[in-house]
Scaffold this motif. Sequence first.
Motif, PDB file in Angstrom:
ATOM      1  N   LYS A 195       0.827  -1.134  -0.141  1.00  0.00           N
ATOM      2  CA  LYS A 195      -0.066  -0.021   0.121  1.00  0.00           C
ATOM      3  C   LYS A 195       0.786   1.295  -0.212  1.00  0.00           C
ATOM      4  O   LYS A 195       0.516   2.276  -0.613  1.00  0.00           O
ATOM      5  N   LEU A 196       1.864   1.181   0.759  1.00  0.00           N
ATOM      6  CA  LEU A 196       2.947   2.480   0.659  1.00  0.00           C
ATOM      7  C   LEU A 196       3.648   2.305  -0.582  1.00  0.00           C
ATOM      8  O   LEU A 196       4.216   3.718  -0.736  1.00  0.00           O
ATOM      9  N   SER A 197       3.763   1.312  -1.379  1.00  0.00           N
ATOM     10  CA  SER A 197       4.696   1.544  -2.606  1.00  0.00           C
ATOM     11  C   SER A 197       6.068   1.763  -2.541  1.00  0.00           C
ATOM     12  O   SER A 197       6.618   2.317  -3.005  1.00  0.00           O
ATOM     13  N   PHE A 198       6.615   1.351  -1.259  1.00  0.00           N
ATOM     14  CA  PHE A 198       8.282   1.363  -1.249  1.00  0.00           C
ATOM     15  C   PHE A 198       8.840   0.087  -1.602  1.00  0.00           C
ATOM     16  O   PHE A 198       8.259  -0.920  -1.919  1.00  0.00           O
ATOM     17  N   VAL A 199      10.265   0.457  -2.196  1.00  0.00           N
ATOM     18  CA  VAL A 199      10.939  -0.742  -2.673  1.00  0.00           C
ATOM     19  C   VAL A 199      11.067  -1.718  -1.807  1.00  0.00           C
ATOM     20  O   VAL A 199      11.580  -1.420  -0.567  1.00  0.00           O
ATOM     21  N   PRO A 200      11.020  -3.111  -2.064  1.00  0.00           N
ATOM     22  CA  PRO A 200      10.668  -3.631  -3.376  1.00  0.00           C
ATOM     23  C   PRO A 200       9.158  -3.840  -3.846  1.00  0.00           C
ATOM     24  O   PRO A 200       8.933  -4.738  -4.515  1.00  0.00           O
TER      25      PRO A 200
END
Length: 506
Positions: free
Chosen positions: A241-246
């Motif tokens: 949901k946060l769309s942090f890597v990866p």
Amino acid sequence: MLNSNMNELPLSITEQLNNILQSIAYFVPETALAILFLLVIITGLVMKKDAGRFCQLLTLFGLVFVFQRDVQQLYLVLSGPKFLFSNMLLLHHVSIVFKLVFEVLAFLIVVYIPLDQSLKSHSKGLSDLYAILIAVVFGLHLMAMSVNLLMIYLAIETVSIGSFLLVAYQTENRFAVEAGLKYVLFGFAASAVMLYGMSLLYAATGQLDIFNGHFLDGLIRVHPVPVSLGIIFVLFGIGFKLSFVPMQFWVPDVYEGAATPVVAFLSTLTKIAGFALLTNFLTPFVFFGKWTAFDFRLFFSIIGIITLIAGNFAAIVQTNIKRMLAYSSIGHTGFGLMALVTFSQQGISALLFYLIVYAFANIGALMLCSFYAGKNSMLSVEDLRGLGKAYPFAGVCFVVLLVSLIGLPVSAGFNGKVLVFSSVIDVYRQNHNSWLLALLITGAVTTVVSLFYYFKIPLNLFLKTPHQTGAVIVNQSTTLLILIGFMAALVILLGIFPSLLANLVR
């Protein structure tokens, strides 16, 4: 023995019923959202003509009502946080502020939806879209309050399923359907990983309530490797949901293919809810003095640095504006993680302020995509050549909103970044953690990097020769222009008077 158990059973049921009845009094906004969801569906079915318009008005009035009930809840928690439904949910000041933000941003998105020409011309109408959006907002409320592994999973899945439907709502649009399919596939994979991590944590503790003392006591008695693996899997599920890597691979294609108002919703509300849920999940670990099995600050510092670099540098080479904003959204997630790793009240306040001003600026920028694109969802930077002179008001608003996204002075984004950097510096002075210093340097460098891709837009708007072919058919909606002007004025107002918002998020 049997008689003893029989005598205890009614007492247990009575206690549970009393707990449910007491919790309902604190669950009024969510109950109102559930009723609103049903009313919008019924209205869409009954009203054949102008169903979309009636459903929009009903949704707007409903969100205002829910907002009022959220404000009332601020007084209910003055005596302290409230656990609801047998410790499934936790209602406290920060979670209520998150819910207030959801209502405000959802209201803006609902006003924006029919102003987008690609959605307005949709053959099936918009009534179902409003119902789905309300269901997702209900899930966002649960995410902001969840403190039980089962409830965390249910809340995320509620938001995910609704988000899948929002992305693929334009079934006649091949790009939207493709984006929806990719989103579903990545979402199911993230859900499976998170569920497996939760099963590891439950196997180690026999508890689902993360605020239960036995939960952490059970984890510290187990070998750190499976515990760390379970925690990482859960964090990756939230990270979707946060769309942090990866966990960011779905973002560019989904943002490019989905309708622009849906992109505005996903890039702001679901991201903010992800941070709210992550804050709830980390709280018992951070304040448990004996916890040493997993270093959350190290984990999120590394993730934050990589996310900042990947998001901002990937945005430089983008030509499609929505893809560029998608990668910049990933970079903004990295800034949010900077504030989070402070694990301090000042850091949480800075995080809230930053997310709110980012949401206003990002929604405004996407509204301008709808303005300049018309029915063309594949708007590129080159398409904007010379349009700043033809439409000066919209062009100036675009510059103002981009200045806020970069974080330059006299904008709300500048104040947000100052608060984030200040919170990290204060914690660094106390413990001299080298990872915090690395985050500060990375944040400063990537802020400079963001100048290169954000300023491509005003460069084309005002300094490039316009296309002779007239490739862009501009959306001439006066209401959309007024809304854009309001967003631009808001980021300037919060840039000059940050206390208007800062006092709320403390």
